[in-house]
Design an enzyme around this catalytic site. Structure first.
Site, PDB file in Angstrom:
ATOM      1  N   CYS A 122      41.777 -10.172  28.145  1.00 26.39           N
ATOM      2  CA  CYS A 122      42.366  -8.932  27.609  1.00 26.39           C
ATOM      3  C   CYS A 122      41.935  -8.689  26.161  1.00 26.39           C
ATOM      4  O   CYS A 122      41.045  -7.899  25.879  1.00 26.39           O
ATOM      5  CB  CYS A 122      43.893  -8.964  27.694  1.00 26.39           C
ATOM      6  SG  CYS A 122      44.543  -9.100  29.386  1.00 26.39           S
ATOM      7  N   ARG A 123      42.577  -9.380  25.223  1.00 23.54           N
ATOM      8  CA  ARG A 123      42.383  -9.042  23.804  1.00 23.54           C
ATOM      9  C   ARG A 123      40.992  -9.359  23.278  1.00 23.54           C
ATOM     10  O   ARG A 123      40.358  -8.508  22.645  1.00 23.54           O
ATOM     11  CB  ARG A 123      43.438  -9.766  22.948  1.00 23.54           C
ATOM     12  CG  ARG A 123      44.837  -9.255  23.180  1.00 23.54           C
ATOM     13  CD  ARG A 123      45.876 -10.183  22.609  1.00 23.54           C
ATOM     14  NE  ARG A 123      45.905 -11.457  23.320  1.00 23.54           N
ATOM     15  CZ  ARG A 123      46.645 -12.482  22.978  1.00 23.54           C
ATOM     16  NH1 ARG A 123      47.400 -12.416  21.902  1.00 23.54           N
ATOM     17  NH2 ARG A 123      46.654 -13.588  23.706  1.00 23.54           N
TER      18      ARG A 123
HETATM   19  P1  4NP Z   1      44.559 -12.521  26.667  1.00 25.46           P
HETATM   20  O1  4NP Z   1      45.768 -12.224  27.678  1.00 25.46           O
HETATM   21  O2  4NP Z   1      44.892 -13.814  25.965  1.00 25.46           O
HETATM   22  O3  4NP Z   1      44.601 -11.349  25.735  1.00 25.46           O
HETATM   23  O4  4NP Z   1      43.312 -12.590  27.503  1.00 25.46           O
HETATM   24  C1  4NP Z   1      46.195 -13.152  28.631  1.00 25.46           C
HETATM   25  C2  4NP Z   1      45.515 -13.288  29.805  1.00 25.46           C
HETATM   26  C3  4NP Z   1      45.962 -14.185  30.767  1.00 25.46           C
HETATM   27  C4  4NP Z   1      47.105 -14.926  30.526  1.00 25.46           C
HETATM   28  C5  4NP Z   1      47.788 -14.783  29.340  1.00 25.46           C
HETATM   29  C6  4NP Z   1      47.334 -13.885  28.387  1.00 25.46           C
HETATM   30  N1  4NP Z   1      47.573 -15.807  31.501  1.00 25.46           N
HETATM   31  O5  4NP Z   1      48.643 -16.423  31.311  1.00 25.46           O
HETATM   32  O6  4NP Z   1      46.936 -15.977  32.561  1.00 25.46           O
END
Ligand code: 4NP
Length: 154
Positions: free
Chosen positions: A12-13
């Site tokens: 995501c981020r």
């Molecule tokens: P990210 O978001 O750190 O912005 O990529 C997430 C993506 C997956 C998970 C948590 C946050 N997860 O728990 O799978």
């Protein structure tokens, strides 16, 4: 200069930040002098494309991040990258724990390093809605613009 954006899942981020940085850098005379990649402190999503909501949000801003694939942060990253730009304080703590002592201060908060907000964090949108992804884009794209401005004068 080589920049690595780091979040938790790398779906995501940090892919959105990587896309925003690439787009802003490509539009600047800096093109080619700065390399950008992203990684997650966790490996659960390794090999996957970004979350479809992140892809859709970036696309709505004219940036294609669909070709990115998630990977987990690895020890060599501390040698290979000049700065590890972390999305939030948890990511920063986790990255610093893994960093060799001599490289620890190369792990920083993205929004802080970009000059957007001291101690500023990009909130995890994973369990949120489209407005949370829009907020992430707004933050990472502001950071990308600030980084380009900063690197253009140094
Ligand atoms: P990210 O978001 O750190 O912005 O990529 C997430 C993506 C997956 C998970 C948590 C946050 N997860 O728990 O799978």
């Amino acid at each position: 200069m080589k920049l690595l954006v780091v979040c938790l899942g790398n779906i995501c981020r940090s892919p959105m930040a990587e896309g925003a940085l690439r787009a802003r850098l490509d539009a600047a005379p800096l093109a080619g002098r700065v390399e950008v990649d992203s990684a997650g402190t966790g490996g659960w999503h390794a090999g996957e494309a970004p979350d479809r909501r992140a892809i859709a949000c970036a696309r709505s801003h004219g940036v294609d991040i669909g070709g990115q694939r998630a990977r987990q942060l690895r020890p060599a990253d501390f040698d290979d990258y000049d700065w590890l730009l972390c999305a939030d304080a948890d990511n920063l703590r986790d990255v610093r724990k893994l960093a060799p002592a001599a490289r620890r201060d190369r792990a920083v908060l993205l929004l802080d390093w970009a000059g957007i907000e001291p101690g500023g964090e990009v909130p995890d949108p994973y369990t949120g809605g489209p407005e949370d992804f829009r907020r992430v884009w707004q933050l990472v794209d502001s950071a990308a613009q600030a980084v380009v401005a900063r690197l253009s004068i140094t």
